[in-house]
Write an enzyme that holds these catalytic residues in place. Structure first.
Site, PDB file in Angstrom:
ATOM      1  N   VAL A  10      52.736  56.682  28.876  1.00 19.13           N
ATOM      2  CA  VAL A  10      52.564  58.126  28.699  1.00 19.13           C
ATOM      3  C   VAL A  10      52.127  58.673  30.045  1.00 19.13           C
ATOM      4  O   VAL A  10      51.509  57.975  30.851  1.00 19.13           O
ATOM      5  CB  VAL A  10      51.536  58.469  27.602  1.00 19.13           C
ATOM      6  CG1 VAL A  10      52.069  58.106  26.228  1.00 19.13           C
ATOM      7  CG2 VAL A  10      50.205  57.772  27.853  1.00 19.13           C
ATOM      8  N   SER A  11      52.440  59.934  30.303  1.00 18.10           N
ATOM      9  CA  SER A  11      52.202  60.486  31.635  1.00 18.10           C
ATOM     10  C   SER A  11      50.751  60.843  31.897  1.00 18.10           C
ATOM     11  O   SER A  11      50.281  60.779  33.026  1.00 18.10           O
ATOM     12  CB  SER A  11      53.079  61.730  31.851  1.00 18.10           C
ATOM     13  OG  SER A  11      54.442  61.375  31.806  1.00 18.10           O
ATOM     14  N   THR A  12      50.012  61.240  30.858  1.00 19.64           N
ATOM     15  CA  THR A  12      48.628  61.658  31.053  1.00 19.64           C
ATOM     16  C   THR A  12      47.761  61.082  29.945  1.00 19.64           C
ATOM     17  O   THR A  12      48.251  60.612  28.912  1.00 19.64           O
ATOM     18  CB  THR A  12      48.494  63.194  31.019  1.00 19.64           C
ATOM     19  OG1 THR A  12      48.756  63.654  29.683  1.00 19.64           O
ATOM     20  CG2 THR A  12      49.461  63.855  31.985  1.00 19.64           C
ATOM     21  N   GLN A  15      48.165  62.682  26.449  1.00 21.93           N
ATOM     22  CA  GLN A  15      49.286  62.320  25.584  1.00 21.93           C
ATOM     23  C   GLN A  15      48.953  61.063  24.787  1.00 21.93           C
ATOM     24  O   GLN A  15      48.162  60.232  25.224  1.00 21.93           O
ATOM     25  CB  GLN A  15      50.544  62.093  26.424  1.00 21.93           C
ATOM     26  CG  GLN A  15      51.052  63.357  27.093  1.00 21.93           C
ATOM     27  CD  GLN A  15      52.282  63.111  27.940  1.00 21.93           C
ATOM     28  OE1 GLN A  15      52.488  62.010  28.442  1.00 21.93           O
ATOM     29  NE2 GLN A  15      53.101  64.135  28.100  1.00 21.93           N
TER      30      GLN A  15
END
Length: 203
Positions: A10-12, A15
């Site tokens: 996941v990017s962050t 998330q």
């Protein structure tokens, strides 16, 4: 004995990885065999991915991901990692959301790997082309907004009425920087920037 691993990205930290983990568990991947990074997919310089693919996985192992964009977002790097896993490491890859991206094949059969390679190249190209188009639209939108006089970025801070006097006293060393910052009510970077703008106006 070959092992099956899952990879989640996941990017962050805001998330959630639950859907990806659930899909991998349904496929049969044990929870302790799932590696996860909470980082951007722009680069493969992710610690858990590197640990899994480049140190733990061996020939004959299986890597399972939910979708190809969980692997990465850079067209050339995706193809390079795919080549490393399937050609050099000689492990297999399964992408759950795209059944054609499944390199598991019977002995002496190259059809599965060939189809997967072709589909991967097409999908990776389309994904990167879409990102570049989006970035171009963003740049054009920003340029158009600036042309209309729209201020981009953080709003300018209000300066005190005696800001010019504060700057002059600071430059004359009658005030320390800390005293000037306190009187102006500005952080250091903003103080320097506004003082420079003021100097430009009087040059």
């Amino acid at each position: 004995m070959s092992q099956a691993y899952g990879y989640v990205r996941v990017s962050t930290y805001e998330q959630h990885e639950d859907r990806q983990v659930e899909a991998l568990r349904k496929f049969g991947i044990e929870r302790q065999k799932i590696w996860m990074d909470k980082l951007s997919g722009k680069s493969f310089d992710r610690p858990n991915y590197q640990d899994l693919v480049h140190w733990r996985m061996k020939e004959g192992d299986l890597l399972v991901i939910k979708s190809i964009d969980r692997l990465g977002r850079n067209y050339e790097e995706i193809l390079e990692e795919w080549r490393f896993i399937t050609k050099i490491l000689q492990a297999d890859v399964v992408v759950l959301d795209m059944p054609l991206l499944d390199t598991r094949v019977e002995a002496n059969s190259l059809v599965g790997r060939f189809i997967a390679d072709v589909v991967l190249q097409v999908l990776s190209f389309v994904a990167q082309n879409e990102r570049e188009t989006t970035n171009q639209r963003q740049r054009e939108g920003i340029a158009a907004a600036k042309a209309r006089g729209v201020h981009m970025g953080r709003p300018r801070r209000d300066l005190p009425e005696d800001f010019q006097e504060i700057v002059e006293l600071w430059r004359a060393k009658a005030l320390t920087l800390e005293e000037a910052l306190y009187l102006a009510g500005l952080p250091r970077s903003s103080f320097y920037a506004e003082a420079a703008r003021m100097q430009e106006r009087y040059i």
